[in-house]
Design a protein around this motif. Structure first.
Motif, PDB file in Angstrom:
ATOM      1  N   VAL A 127     139.248 -39.506  -3.799  1.00  0.00           N
ATOM      2  CA  VAL A 127     140.341 -38.540  -3.729  1.00  0.00           C
ATOM      3  C   VAL A 127     139.772 -37.216  -3.198  1.00  0.00           C
ATOM      4  N   PRO A 128     140.265 -36.716  -2.085  1.00  0.00           N
ATOM      5  CA  PRO A 128     139.694 -35.495  -1.510  1.00  0.00           C
ATOM      6  C   PRO A 128     139.810 -34.294  -2.449  1.00  0.00           C
ATOM      7  N   ALA A 129     138.806 -33.462  -2.419  1.00  0.00           N
ATOM      8  CA  ALA A 129     138.843 -32.222  -3.196  1.00  0.00           C
ATOM      9  C   ALA A 129     140.023 -31.367  -2.748  1.00  0.00           C
ATOM     10  N   GLY A 130     140.800 -30.887  -3.684  1.00  0.00           N
ATOM     11  CA  GLY A 130     141.939 -30.040  -3.381  1.00  0.00           C
ATOM     12  C   GLY A 130     143.245 -30.780  -3.182  1.00  0.00           C
ATOM     13  N   LEU A 131     143.205 -32.129  -3.088  1.00  0.00           N
ATOM     14  CA  LEU A 131     144.444 -32.868  -2.841  1.00  0.00           C
ATOM     15  C   LEU A 131     145.405 -32.753  -4.017  1.00  0.00           C
ATOM     16  N   ALA A 132     144.904 -32.863  -5.233  1.00  0.00           N
ATOM     17  CA  ALA A 132     145.783 -32.785  -6.405  1.00  0.00           C
ATOM     18  C   ALA A 132     146.538 -31.465  -6.424  1.00  0.00           C
ATOM     19  N   GLU A 133     145.856 -30.382  -6.095  1.00  0.00           N
ATOM     20  CA  GLU A 133     146.502 -29.077  -6.075  1.00  0.00           C
ATOM     21  C   GLU A 133     147.546 -28.999  -4.961  1.00  0.00           C
ATOM     22  N   ALA A 134     147.216 -29.538  -3.779  1.00  0.00           N
ATOM     23  CA  ALA A 134     148.155 -29.506  -2.662  1.00  0.00           C
ATOM     24  C   ALA A 134     149.384 -30.367  -2.925  1.00  0.00           C
ATOM     25  N   LEU A 135     149.163 -31.517  -3.566  1.00  0.00           N
ATOM     26  CA  LEU A 135     150.254 -32.456  -3.821  1.00  0.00           C
ATOM     27  C   LEU A 135     151.066 -32.042  -5.040  1.00  0.00           C
ATOM     28  N   GLY A 136     150.396 -31.468  -6.027  1.00  0.00           N
ATOM     29  CA  GLY A 136     151.069 -31.098  -7.260  1.00  0.00           C
ATOM     30  C   GLY A 136     150.993 -32.159  -8.325  1.00  0.00           C
ATOM     31  N   ALA A 137     150.087 -33.133  -8.173  1.00  0.00           N
ATOM     32  CA  ALA A 137     149.885 -34.190  -9.164  1.00  0.00           C
ATOM     33  C   ALA A 137     148.509 -34.792  -8.943  1.00  0.00           C
ATOM     34  N   GLU A 138     147.937 -35.352  -9.986  1.00  0.00           N
ATOM     35  CA  GLU A 138     146.607 -35.936  -9.916  1.00  0.00           C
ATOM     36  C   GLU A 138     146.701 -37.406  -9.511  1.00  0.00           C
ATOM     37  N   PRO A 139     146.144 -37.787  -8.340  1.00  0.00           N
ATOM     38  CA  PRO A 139     146.183 -39.196  -7.932  1.00  0.00           C
ATOM     39  C   PRO A 139     145.288 -40.073  -8.811  1.00  0.00           C
ATOM     40  N   ARG A 140     145.750 -41.298  -9.038  1.00  0.00           N
ATOM     41  CA  ARG A 140     144.917 -42.289  -9.720  1.00  0.00           C
ATOM     42  C   ARG A 140     143.904 -42.895  -8.755  1.00  0.00           C
ATOM     43  N   SER A 141     144.297 -43.049  -7.505  1.00  0.00           N
ATOM     44  CA  SER A 141     143.426 -43.632  -6.494  1.00  0.00           C
ATOM     45  C   SER A 141     143.907 -43.185  -5.128  1.00  0.00           C
ATOM     46  N   ALA A 142     143.048 -43.372  -4.106  1.00  0.00           N
ATOM     47  CA  ALA A 142     143.402 -43.007  -2.734  1.00  0.00           C
ATOM     48  C   ALA A 142     142.874 -44.067  -1.790  1.00  0.00           C
ATOM     49  N   LEU A 143     143.623 -44.337  -0.720  1.00  0.00           N
ATOM     50  CA  LEU A 143     143.219 -45.316   0.275  1.00  0.00           C
ATOM     51  C   LEU A 143     143.537 -44.794   1.671  1.00  0.00           C
ATOM     52  N   ASP A 144     142.629 -45.040   2.603  1.00  0.00           N
ATOM     53  CA  ASP A 144     142.881 -44.790   4.013  1.00  0.00           C
ATOM     54  C   ASP A 144     143.704 -45.946   4.569  1.00  0.00           C
ATOM     55  N   THR A 145     144.694 -45.661   5.417  1.00  0.00           N
ATOM     56  CA  THR A 145     145.596 -46.697   5.914  1.00  0.00           C
ATOM     57  C   THR A 145     145.302 -47.143   7.343  1.00  0.00           C
TER      58      THR A 145
END
Length: 269
Positions: A127-145
């Motif tokens: 999970v990229p640094a800063g993504l949770a703040e940008a999205l407004g929620a904490e991801p459980r996981s992340a995948l490249d598509t």
């Protein structure tokens, strides 16, 4: 030059995802295509022209957002197939030559259309640094598509978390090529869908896309593996909302939905 606005992945006007559709004799220059898409100002405008018989495809197809050309678009493909069949410009399955290869759209007697698209390759990433703040929620996981879709797919805790998202779109631009797909398991499958998603594409001029066919080529394999079923239904929970029926068949994913023409007119410029 006839232009139509079609609501895709819905059976009701003013819902689903609107797309502009123009059937042409040939593609004009890219600047004109871009200007038309900017004027239409929907997530995508599709441009198609017939190809000579005997080839691997029947129609050439390109998609433009108000800002750029894209490599793949599901809802505008569905909208184009709907226009071809509803106007009698093409009968039966139609093969589109696109930047993502030959894509087939098959109409059914009930009015729905099935798109045959490449399945997105999913690669787990941190999970990229800063993504949770940008999205407004904490991801459980992340995948490249992968290159065709170009998104970051993130799983969130639950459906309500997805519904409540209010992203910082400017901050989201740093985290993927096209945008971010946020998804979670449906809270209650008896409501007619198995998973929920929202799609944010500020990098291509679309803060939130109403219903995204291409994203479901990634969502379908992600949730099919989790749920152990090839066939699923996804609800994209934008303000307009829409349903996409999916079926994973190895390297191909089938996307089924309906479409409604809501505006037809003449492009004068």
């Amino acid at each position: 030059m006839r232009i139509r606005i079609v609501d895709a992945f819905t059976d009701r006007p003013f819902s689903g995802n609107p797309a502009g559709v123009l059937l042409l004799d040939a593609f004009p220059d890219d600047a004109r295509l871009g200007n038309i898409a900017l004027e239409v100002n929907h997530a995508e405008t599709a441009f198609a022209h017939p190809l000579p018989g005997g080839g691997e495809a029947d129609w050439a197809l390109r998609w433009f957002t108000p800002a750029t050309e894209v490599a793949m678009c599901g809802h505008a493909t569905l909208a184009t197939a709907h226009v071809l069949h509803s106007t009698g410009a093409h009968q039966g399955p139609v093969r589109f030559a696109t930047r993502s290869g030959v894509l087939i759209a098959t109409p059914h007697e009930d009015g729905s259309i099935t798109l045959d698209f490449p399945t997105a390759p999913l690669t787990p990433v941190d999970v990229p640094a800063g993504l949770a703040e940008a999205l407004g929620a904490e991801p459980r996981s992340a995948l490249d598509t992968g290159p065709n879709v170009g998104d970051l797919l993130v799983e969130l805790a639950d459906e309500q978390t997805v519904l409540d998202l209010a992203p910082d779109f400017r901050a989201l631009t740093r985290h993927s090529e096209r945008g971010v797909i946020a998804t979670a398991l449906a809270a209650d499958p008896s409501h007619g869908y198995d998973f929920v998603s929202r799609c944010f594409f500020p990098n291509v001029g679309i803060d939130e896309d109403p219903v995204t066919g291409s994203a479901h080529t990634a969502l379908a394999p992600f949730w099919s593996e989790r749920l152990g079923r090839a066939g699923l239904t996804g609800r994209q929970a934008s303000r307009r909302s829409g349903l996409v029926r999916t079926e994973v068949r190895g390297e191909r994913t089938l996307l089924t939905g309906r479409a409604v023409t809501v505006i037809e007119g003449e492009l004068l410029a």
